[in-house]
Design a protein around this motif. Structure first.
Motif, PDB file in Angstrom:
ATOM      1  N   GLY A  74      10.296 -63.301  85.221  1.00 48.26           N
ATOM      2  CA  GLY A  74      10.943 -62.669  86.582  1.00 48.26           C
ATOM      3  C   GLY A  74      10.061 -61.500  86.778  1.00 48.26           C
ATOM      4  O   GLY A  74       9.521 -60.698  86.190  1.00 48.26           O
ATOM      5  N   GLU A  75       9.812 -61.013  88.099  1.00 51.23           N
ATOM      6  CA  GLU A  75       9.117 -59.864  88.281  1.00 51.23           C
ATOM      7  C   GLU A  75       9.499 -58.565  87.869  1.00 51.23           C
ATOM      8  O   GLU A  75       8.609 -57.815  87.601  1.00 51.23           O
ATOM      9  N   ARG A  76      10.812 -58.577  87.517  1.00 54.54           N
ATOM     10  CA  ARG A  76      11.269 -57.117  86.951  1.00 54.54           C
ATOM     11  C   ARG A  76      11.009 -57.006  85.439  1.00 54.54           C
ATOM     12  O   ARG A  76      11.254 -56.182  84.853  1.00 54.54           O
ATOM     13  N   THR A  77      10.450 -58.273  84.920  1.00 55.27           N
ATOM     14  CA  THR A  77      10.269 -58.093  83.563  1.00 55.27           C
ATOM     15  C   THR A  77       8.879 -57.027  83.222  1.00 55.27           C
ATOM     16  O   THR A  77       8.092 -57.071  83.856  1.00 55.27           O
ATOM     17  N   LEU A 109      -8.729 -56.524  76.010  1.00 53.13           N
ATOM     18  CA  LEU A 109      -9.034 -55.439  77.202  1.00 53.13           C
ATOM     19  C   LEU A 109      -7.631 -55.508  77.631  1.00 53.13           C
ATOM     20  O   LEU A 109      -7.036 -56.251  78.322  1.00 53.13           O
ATOM     21  N   LEU A 110      -7.175 -54.177  77.768  1.00 53.87           N
ATOM     22  CA  LEU A 110      -5.726 -53.895  78.344  1.00 53.87           C
ATOM     23  C   LEU A 110      -5.745 -53.039  79.462  1.00 53.87           C
ATOM     24  O   LEU A 110      -6.288 -52.142  79.570  1.00 53.87           O
ATOM     25  N   ASP A 111      -4.675 -53.427  80.216  1.00 51.90           N
ATOM     26  CA  ASP A 111      -4.341 -52.528  81.495  1.00 51.90           C
ATOM     27  C   ASP A 111      -3.525 -51.337  81.099  1.00 51.90           C
ATOM     28  O   ASP A 111      -2.780 -51.380  80.136  1.00 51.90           O
ATOM     29  N   LEU A 112      -3.436 -50.277  82.061  1.00 53.94           N
ATOM     30  CA  LEU A 112      -2.424 -49.263  81.794  1.00 53.94           C
ATOM     31  C   LEU A 112      -0.967 -49.622  81.441  1.00 53.94           C
ATOM     32  O   LEU A 112      -0.315 -48.894  80.817  1.00 53.94           O
ATOM     33  N   GLY A 113      -0.522 -50.726  82.100  1.00 59.34           N
ATOM     34  CA  GLY A 113       0.790 -51.147  82.241  1.00 59.34           C
ATOM     35  C   GLY A 113       1.016 -51.558  80.636  1.00 59.34           C
ATOM     36  O   GLY A 113       2.241 -51.548  80.407  1.00 59.34           O
ATOM     37  N   PHE A 114       0.042 -51.805  79.768  1.00 61.57           N
ATOM     38  CA  PHE A 114       0.410 -51.983  78.396  1.00 61.57           C
ATOM     39  C   PHE A 114      -0.030 -50.800  77.583  1.00 61.57           C
ATOM     40  O   PHE A 114      -0.026 -51.059  75.957  1.00 61.57           O
ATOM     41  N   PHE A 115      -0.059 -49.680  77.958  1.00 60.49           N
ATOM     42  CA  PHE A 115      -0.434 -48.395  77.259  1.00 60.49           C
ATOM     43  C   PHE A 115       0.666 -48.207  76.280  1.00 60.49           C
ATOM     44  O   PHE A 115       1.865 -47.696  76.749  1.00 60.49           O
ATOM     45  N   LYS A 116       0.739 -48.510  75.028  1.00 57.28           N
ATOM     46  CA  LYS A 116       1.689 -48.091  74.185  1.00 57.28           C
ATOM     47  C   LYS A 116       1.179 -48.012  72.683  1.00 57.28           C
ATOM     48  O   LYS A 116       0.583 -49.105  72.233  1.00 57.28           O
ATOM     49  N   LYS A 136       6.687 -56.545  77.644  1.00 60.59           N
ATOM     50  CA  LYS A 136       7.624 -57.783  77.308  1.00 60.59           C
ATOM     51  C   LYS A 136       6.707 -59.049  77.307  1.00 60.59           C
ATOM     52  O   LYS A 136       7.221 -60.043  76.979  1.00 60.59           O
ATOM     53  N   THR A 137       5.573 -58.945  78.127  1.00 62.85           N
ATOM     54  CA  THR A 137       5.000 -60.287  78.466  1.00 62.85           C
ATOM     55  C   THR A 137       3.777 -60.521  77.601  1.00 62.85           C
ATOM     56  O   THR A 137       3.343 -61.755  77.620  1.00 62.85           O
ATOM     57  N   ILE A 138       3.266 -59.646  76.530  1.00 70.08           N
ATOM     58  CA  ILE A 138       2.315 -59.524  75.800  1.00 70.08           C
ATOM     59  C   ILE A 138       2.822 -59.994  74.339  1.00 70.08           C
ATOM     60  O   ILE A 138       3.897 -59.550  73.896  1.00 70.08           O
TER      61      ILE A 138
END
Length: 417
Positions: A155-158, A176-183, A162-164
Motif C-alpha cells: 500500500g502507498e502508506r507503507t 545502493l540505498l535512497d535516503l528513505g531507507f536511512f537507518k 518496511k519494504t526492504i
C-alpha cells in the motif's frame, strides 16, 4: 523464457483455466504481455479486442473480464518469479575491474503507481490534496542480471523501511540505498549478513569522526573527535575520507532496548557545480574503493529511476483505467513480465553486437521494443502455428464493429437508413 507448455501448466496450477474452452492461456499471456504500444492505453476492452484478433474468434465480454481474478494475479506473479529466476541463470553483465571481489551491485527503491480514485478506501494515498489511491512498487535492480531482482507490492502508506528485506542474499553484494531507507539498524544488519551499502548521509545525522583514511598535508581542518555538523561548514579540502562512530537503539527484546555503537565510513566530496559537499555513508573498506569511486558508484542509483521510467512511460504501468483491484494487480505484474521479456531480447542484441554493446541504451531499446511489439507478437504466433484465414478475421472485425447499444437512436438513420 516462457514456453507454451510452461504457461499452460502454470495457468492450470494457479486456477486461471480449469478447461481450455474459449480462453487460451498462451494467447491470453502474450496478448497481455505484448498488448502495448507507444501511446496506447491498456483498457480491458482494448485487450479483449486484441485477444479476439489473435485468437481469430469472438469471446463473450463476461468470459474475458472474469479472467481478471485473484487466480490471474497469482499466475502473473508466478510469471514474474519465473522470469527473474531465468534472468539470474543467464547474467547479462559482468562487474568491472574496480568491483572485482563483489558478487553484484544492486539498487533498492520504490515508486508509486497512481490508481483510480474509487480505490481510495482500499489503497489510500499517502500525501494527496484530493481523494486518491495508490500502490507502492518496491524493486531491487541487479547490475549483473541487468534487470529486476525482486519486485513486491505494498500500500502507498507503507513506510519504505518496511519494504526492504535483508538476509544472507546480500553477502558480498553492494546495495545502493535512497535516503528513505536511512537507518543505522538497517546498515548494521547488512554488515552482519556480509553485505555492503552506500547511501547519502541524512541531513539530521551527525556521526562522530574517530579516524581518517586519507591524510591531507598543510593547514587542514582537524576533524577527528568532531561531529559532521561541527566541521563540515569549515571544511576546505576537496575530499574527506574518514571513519565515524554512531550509536543507535537495537530492536526491543523482552521489554528492553539496548544501545549499540557501530563504525562506518564517511565520504565527503565537494561538488564544484553545486558548490557544496556531497556526503555518503558506507561500509566498503577504503582499500577496496577510494572516496571518489564511492561517490561515482552512488550515481548508479539513476539506473533504477530509468527502470521506473521504462515501466511507466513505455509499458503503461501508470495507465491502468480500471477500478477492479484484481485487474490492477494483474496488469502491474504484466508490466514487469513485459520488461523481463524486453530485457531478455536486449541481452541477445548486445551479445550479438559486442563491439557496439555500450551504445544500446535501455530506454532507446525499450522504445523500439514497444513500437515493434505487434510484430513480435505475430512472430510468436507463427512459431506456435497459430494463423487465421481472412474470413475468420473478417468475422472478428464484424463482431467488434457492432455498437453494443442496440436501442440507441443514430442521428443519420432518419436521412440515410
Amino acid at each position: 523464457m516462457y514456453p507454451a507448455d510452461w504457461v499452460r501448466e502454470t495457468a492450470r496450477k494457479t486456477g486461471v483455466v480449469k478447461r481450455e474452452r474459449r480462453i487460451d492461456p498462451v494467447l491470453l499471456f502474450w496478448t497481455l504481455v505484448l498488448g502495448i504500444g507507444v501511446s496506447s492505453q491498456r483498457s480491458l476492452a482494448g485487450l479483449k479486442r486484441r485477444y479476439e484478433e489473435l485468437a481469430g474468434e469472438t469471446v463473450a465480454m463476461s468470459s474475458f473480464y472474469e479472467r481478471f481474478s485473484p487466480e490471474l494475479v497469482r499466475f502473473f506473479h508466478q510469471c514474474v518469479i519465473h522470469g527473474i529466476e531465468h534472468q539470474a541463470q543467464t547474467p547479462g553483465r559482468i562487474l568491472g575491474e574496480r568491483l572485482q571481489g563483489f558478487k553484484d551491485l544492486v539498487i533498492q527503491d520504490n515508486t508509486i503507481v497512481r490508481l483510480h480514485e474509487k480505490l481510495a478506501k482500499v489503497w489510500p494515498a499517502a500525501r494527496a490534496r484530493k481523494v486518491a489511491a495508490g500502490l507502492k512498487l518496491s524493486t531491487v535492480v541487479s547490475a549483473v542480471a541487468d534487470g529486476p531482482k525482486t519486485v513486491r507490492l505494498f500500500g502507498e502508506r507503507t513506510h519504505d523501511l518496511k519494504t526492504i528485506r535483508i538476509g544472507p542474499w546480500v553477502r558480498d553484494r553492494i546495495i545502493l540505498l535512497d535516503l528513505g531507507f536511512f537507518k543505522y539498524h538497517l546498515f548494521d544488519r547488512i554488515a552482519r549478513n556480509g553485505g555492503f551499502f552506500v547511501t547519502r548521509l541524512k541531513s539530521t545525522a551527525d556521526p562522530l569522526v574517530v579516524g581518517v583514511n586519507r591524510v591531507w598535508r598543510g593547514n587542514s581542518v582537524d576533524v577527528v573527535g568532531h561531529t559532521v555538523r561541527e566541521f563540515l561548514p569549515r571544511l576546505r579540502r576537496q575530499v574527506l575520507d574518514a571513519d565515524v562512530e554512531v550509536a543507535f537503539k537495537k530492536r526491543q527484546y523482552r521489554d528492553s532496548r539496548t544501545t549499540k555503537t557501530e563504525r562506518f565510513r564517511l565520504v565527503c566530496v565537494y561538488d564544484e557545480e553545486a558548490k557544496e559537499y556531497h556526503t555518503y555513508l558506507t561500509n566498503i573498506p577504503a582499500d577496496r574503493l577510494d572516496a571518489e569511486e564511492v561517490a561515482l558508484l552512488y550515481r548508479a542509483r539513476w539506473e533504477i529511476e530509468l527502470v521506473f521510467k521504462e515501466l511507466k512511460s513505455l509499458y503503461q504501468l501508470d495507465k491502468i483505467p480500471t477500478a477492479n483491484p484484481h485487474a490492477i494487480k494483474a496488469l502491474i505484474w504484466v508490466a514487469i513480465v513485459t520488461m523481463l521479456v524486453s530485457r531478455r531480447l536486449y541481452l541477445l542484441v548486445r551479445q550479438g553486437n559486442p563491439e557496439k554493446a555500450p551504445r544500446f541504451t535501455h530506454l532507446r531499446w525499450a522504445r523500439i521494443f514497444a513500437e515493434k511489439s505487434g510484430r513480435l507478437e505475430e512472430s510468436i504466433l507463427r512459431f506456435l502455428n497459430i494463423e487465421h484465414t481472412a474470413m475468420e478475421m473478417f468475422l472478428v472485425y464484424e463482431s467488434q464493429a457492432l455498437d453494443p447499444n442496440v436501442k440507441r437512436h443514430r442521428l443519420m438513420e432518419d436521412w440515410v437508413p
